[in-house]
Design a protein around this motif. Structure first.
Motif, short mmCIF file in Angstrom:
data_model
loop_
_atom_site.label_atom_id
_atom_site.label_comp_id
_atom_site.label_asym_id
_atom_site.label_seq_id
_atom_site.Cartn_x
_atom_site.Cartn_y
_atom_site.Cartn_z
N SER A 1 1.47 -0.34 -4.87
CA SER A 1 2.33 -0.86 -5.93
C SER A 1 2.06 -2.33 -6.20
O SER A 1 1.81 -3.12 -5.28
N THR A 2 2.09 -2.71 -7.48
CA THR A 2 1.95 -4.10 -7.91
C THR A 2 2.99 -4.37 -8.99
O THR A 2 2.89 -3.82 -10.10
N PRO A 3 4.00 -5.19 -8.71
CA PRO A 3 5.05 -5.44 -9.70
C PRO A 3 4.76 -6.64 -10.59
O PRO A 3 4.14 -7.62 -10.18
N ALA A 4 5.18 -6.55 -11.85
CA ALA A 4 5.27 -7.68 -12.77
C ALA A 4 6.71 -7.73 -13.27
O ALA A 4 7.32 -6.68 -13.51
N ILE A 5 7.26 -8.93 -13.41
CA ILE A 5 8.69 -9.09 -13.66
C ILE A 5 8.93 -9.99 -14.86
O ILE A 5 8.32 -11.07 -14.98
N TYR A 6 9.80 -9.55 -15.76
CA TYR A 6 10.25 -10.40 -16.85
C TYR A 6 11.40 -9.69 -17.57
O TYR A 6 11.55 -8.47 -17.48
N ASN B 1 12.63 -1.71 0.45
CA ASN B 1 12.36 -0.64 -0.53
C ASN B 1 13.23 -0.90 -1.74
O ASN B 1 14.16 -0.16 -2.03
N PHE B 2 12.91 -1.95 -2.46
CA PHE B 2 13.76 -2.45 -3.53
C PHE B 2 14.06 -1.37 -4.57
O PHE B 2 13.17 -0.76 -5.14
N LYS C 1 0.83 -1.20 0.00
CA LYS C 1 0.00 0.00 0.00
C LYS C 1 0.86 1.25 0.00
O LYS C 1 0.54 2.23 -0.69
N ARG C 2 1.95 1.27 0.74
CA ARG C 2 2.77 2.48 0.80
C ARG C 2 3.58 2.71 -0.47
O ARG C 2 4.16 3.78 -0.65
N GLY C 3 3.62 1.71 -1.35
CA GLY C 3 4.28 1.88 -2.62
C GLY C 3 5.63 1.23 -2.73
O GLY C 3 6.15 1.04 -3.84
N ALA C 4 6.26 0.89 -1.61
CA ALA C 4 7.55 0.23 -1.64
C ALA C 4 7.39 -1.21 -2.11
O ALA C 4 6.34 -1.83 -1.93
N ILE C 5 8.45 -1.75 -2.72
CA ILE C 5 8.47 -3.15 -3.13
C ILE C 5 9.46 -3.89 -2.24
O ILE C 5 10.62 -3.49 -2.12
N TYR C 6 8.98 -4.95 -1.61
CA TYR C 6 9.79 -5.75 -0.70
C TYR C 6 10.39 -6.92 -1.47
O TYR C 6 9.69 -7.58 -2.25
N LYS C 7 11.66 -7.21 -1.22
CA LYS C 7 12.31 -8.35 -1.84
C LYS C 7 12.72 -9.36 -0.77
O LYS C 7 13.29 -8.99 0.26
#
Length: 747
Positions: free
Chosen positions: A630-635, A620-621, A596-602
């Motif tokens: 935030s919602t990431p998609a990876i490729y 905070n990747f 929700k806060r926008g950070a991406i956790y790894k």
């Protein structure tokens, strides 16, 4: 102190050792606008802006070419979005975004307070209005926060003060408001209009400074213009004034009024009728329209009152109607030298989101404007825009071995339906190649899923669940349920999803229910050659649902509701909005979780550790902030062996980050200044590192000798290190153009 030769050699030797240890770890992400996107046979000019919900518009010269560019601050996620003016168009330029202060909140207005030709930055701070001075030198854009001395506490405060009733008091602006910062009395400096804490009338704070480089304000009127907002309708009460006022108000009509509690307003001052006296355009938190107030033009702030109003402004054109709380901005949007009117919601939710930037072209002059609506989706028409909360998924939907793109949303605002949001999934087929992708929009309602599932916030994940060689789907929804859609197509190049199990149940026929906002992802997490489910949800945890069937006949069983010990909620709330995606890096599994806060956790340490806690690599990747939710998609989108990210956010668009080896750490050369212009003290350090000679806010990273990032953020001169273990560390300082590395010892 500056480095001696022996100390330079010592640091150089440590740095070389450091570089040898981090060899191969020099991956970074660069935000771009590079991959083409085609919609209705037209190539979008700026596809990867991330979208817009509540846009605040200002102009500023970003690249020092003497042409004003475009600055947008989106209130819905406190996000800066920057564009370069090029060939009479605004071209998205994300590289400038990180040069603005990272702590901007609620509203931002760019104004030149000291007449030096450089736009400064006014924004909300707790207690009122903060000011960041433009300290740019040449092409290096930078801002420094200013403080103001308050005698009553004998200290500096971060908000602008005004002399009120013989005291220096902050100019109060409630967090929901947008004040007016403009030259109200036409004397060449900036004054301030705001709705005060006591009611529904406007305070006038006159700039009385004789020095252009300072700001000194005095409240000259506690109810400027002699009007009040009624609080019960969208009509203002004219010829009203305050029961209590300043001792000698410049406008002095003694009429008693009722003190009404202020709830929220936006203010824009401009000359609407060419009489050299400022008029007003107001937006109200409870209404969708604008109210224009016309001054009596007796004189510049001398016994003036608003004598007429247009409650459906502009009534001569198409009146603004944005459901709730419109805000207005007055800038030249079409490069003709005449300022235009932009209207956008000042609300962070429950308002127009896909057509939320109304552009009114000015067919008159700057002091006698005539505003006529041109479109309702300015900037939005040239970007990927799905309304509220976008969620991307990279997947091959047509079996051509080239990855395509699906984008779902929480919903598009729609007053015509009871829940006010219409959720859907868009599809973009890759008509390019694996090296040079080009996404072409093929559907606004992929597989008619919005008709098959009666809910909002529909989030798909695709995989072959029945071993027939094609892709099936599981879709999460707002209510926390999951739905299975089987691909019943006989043609592997054509997907045909049909709702098969709704809602999805476990081995005992119990419905899977994850509270709110079920966000599923299919992945073989236990390496048994069938697809398992990991589901994020509103409270920020992850749920592990093991496939105890096989690759032909799936059978899901809930194994853990606290999978990996993952939690992306903040300490002060239980709302995290976890959005997981897995990536196989060689033989290792990596987990990335949006929040929700926008950070991406790894996370890593996942293999053979499904019942334990995963290792949090970074909370905070890559310092990515594309917006909240935030919602990431990876490729690997361009087949260069580096992963790329497409990230959705609350604003409803997508941001593109391409992987690169041109990072802060390079083993082929050292792109740092070993002899820095900065000084660190104390050495060694225990609690805080101070950086002398720092004249602007910089981004920093703290790295251990093993190359692991142990801290990051922005600094104006002080960096806390008390939580670090004792040892040797490196601080990397970056301003977007230059980078410096400094060594320190934590004791």
């Amino acid at each position: 102190m500056y480095l001696t030769l022996s100390k330079k050699i010592s640091i150089l030797s440590i740095l070389l050792m450091f570089l040898s240890l981090v060899k191969g770890q020099n991956f970074s992400l660069v935000q771009q606008n590079s991959i083409p996107v085609i919609v209705n046979n037209d190539t979008l000019l700026n596809p990867w802006t991330g979208g817009f919900n509540s846009a605040q518009i200002s102009k500023i010269d970003l690249n020092n070419d003497q042409i004003e560019d475009l600055f947008v601050f989106d209130r819905s996620s406190d996000k800066v979005i920057t564009f370069i003016s090029e060939n009479n168009s605004f071209i998205y330029a994300p590289e400038y975004e990180k040069l603005f202060p990272s702590d901007l909140k609620n509203w931002v207005l760019l104004r030149d307070f000291n007449n030096d030709g450089e736009k400064d930055l006014f924004s909300y701070v707790s207690g009122g209005i903060g000011l960041w001075k433009n300290t740019s030198i040449g092409n290096e854009l930078s801002f420094n926060s200013l403080s103001f001395f308050q005698p009553s506490i004998n200290a500096n405060v971060p908000y602008i003060l005004s002399s009120q009733y013989n005291n220096d008091v902050n100019i109060y602006v409630v967090s929901s408001d947008v004040p007016c910062i403009s030259d109200i009395d036409n004397d060449g400096d900036l004054d301030i209009l705001n709705f005060g804490v006591q009611g529904s009338v406007i305070e006038y704070h006159k700039n009385i400074s004789n020095d252009l480089d300072t700001l000194i304000f005095e409240m000259k009127n506690a109810c400027w213009g002699n009007f009040s907002e009624s609080g019960l309708s969208n009509t203002c009460t004219l010829f009203d004034t305050c029961l209590f006022n300043v001792p000698n108000p410049e406008d002095s009509i003694s009429v008693t009024r009722n003190n009404l509690r202020h709830s929220g307003s936006t203010i824009l001052s401009l000359d609407l009728n060419n009489d050299q006296v400022k008029d007003l355009i107001l937006g109200d938190v409870s209404y969708s329209n604008l109210v224009a107030l016309y001054n009596d033009s007796i004189g510049v702030n001398l016994n003036t009152s608003f004598i007429s109003q247009d409650t459906l402004f502009p009534s001569y054109s198409v009146p603004a109607d944005l459901h709730l709380f419109p805000a207005t901005f007055y800038e030249d949007m079409d490069h003709d030298g005449i300022k235009d009117l932009i209207v956008s919601p000042n609300s962070t939710s429950e308002s127009e989101d896909k057509e939320s930037i109304w552009f009114y072209k000015n067919f008159g002059g700057n002091n006698s404007p005539q505003f006529y609506l041109q479109n309702k989706n300015f900037l939005q028409e040239n970007t990927i825009e799905l309304g509220r909360e976008s969620k991307p998924l990279i997947v091959d939907i047509n079996n051509d071995q080239i990855l395509d793109l699906l984008v779902s949303n929480f919903g598009e605002f729609d007053l015509s339906i009871p829940i006010h949001y219409n959720s859907y999934i868009e599809s973009y087929e890759n008509v390019g190649t694996n090296e040079n992708p080009i996404f072409n929009k093929t559907s606004s309602d992929f597989q008619n899923i919005s008709s098959q599932i009666n809910d909002i916030n529909l989030i798909p994940t695709l995989g072959d669940l029945d071993g027939d060689g094609d892709l099936d789907a599981i879709v999460g929804d707002y209510s926390g349920k999951l739905h299975f859609l089987e691909n019943v197509s006989s043609n592997p190049a054509i997907i045909n999803l049909s709702l098969s199990i709704s809602p999805l149940t476990d081995i005992f026929n119990n419905v899977f229910d994850f509270g709110f906002n079920a966000h599923p992802t299919l992945f073989d997490i236990d390496n048994d050659n069938d697809l398992d489910l990991v589901v994020g949800e509103a409270i920020g945890n992850l749920n592990y649902i093991e496939n105890i069937g096989d690759s032909i006949n799936f059978n899901f069983d809930l194994r853990s509701e606290t999978f990996g010990g993952v939690s992306v909620s903040e300490w002060w709330t239980n709302i995290g909005m976890s959005s997981p995606i897995f990536h196989r890096n060689g033989s290792d599994i990596e987990l990335y979780v949006g929040s929700k806060r926008g950070a991406i956790y790894k996370y890593n340490n996942i293999d053979n550790n499904l019942s334990g806690n995963f290792n949090l690599v970074d909370s905070n990747f890559n310092n990515i902030f594309a917006g909240t939710h935030s919602t990431p998609a990876i490729y690997d989108l361009n087949n260069d062996s580096l992963i790329d990210f497409i990230i959705g956010n609350k604003r409803g668009g997508l941001s593109l980050f391409m992987g690169t080896n041109d990072s802060l750490i390079s083993t082929s050369s050292i792109p740092y200044e070993i002899e820095n212009k900065y000084e660190i003290f104390p050495v060694p350090a225990k609690d805080i590192i101070n950086i002398k000679n720092l004249k602007k806010q910089l981004h920093f990273e703290i790295l251990s000798l093993t190359g692991r990032k142990v801290g990051s953020g922005y600094t104006k001169g002080a960096i806390p290190v008390s939580k670090l273990n004792n040892g040797i560390y490196f601080i990397i300082l970056e301003d977007g153009i230059h980078r410096n590395i400094l060594k320190f010892v934590k004791c």
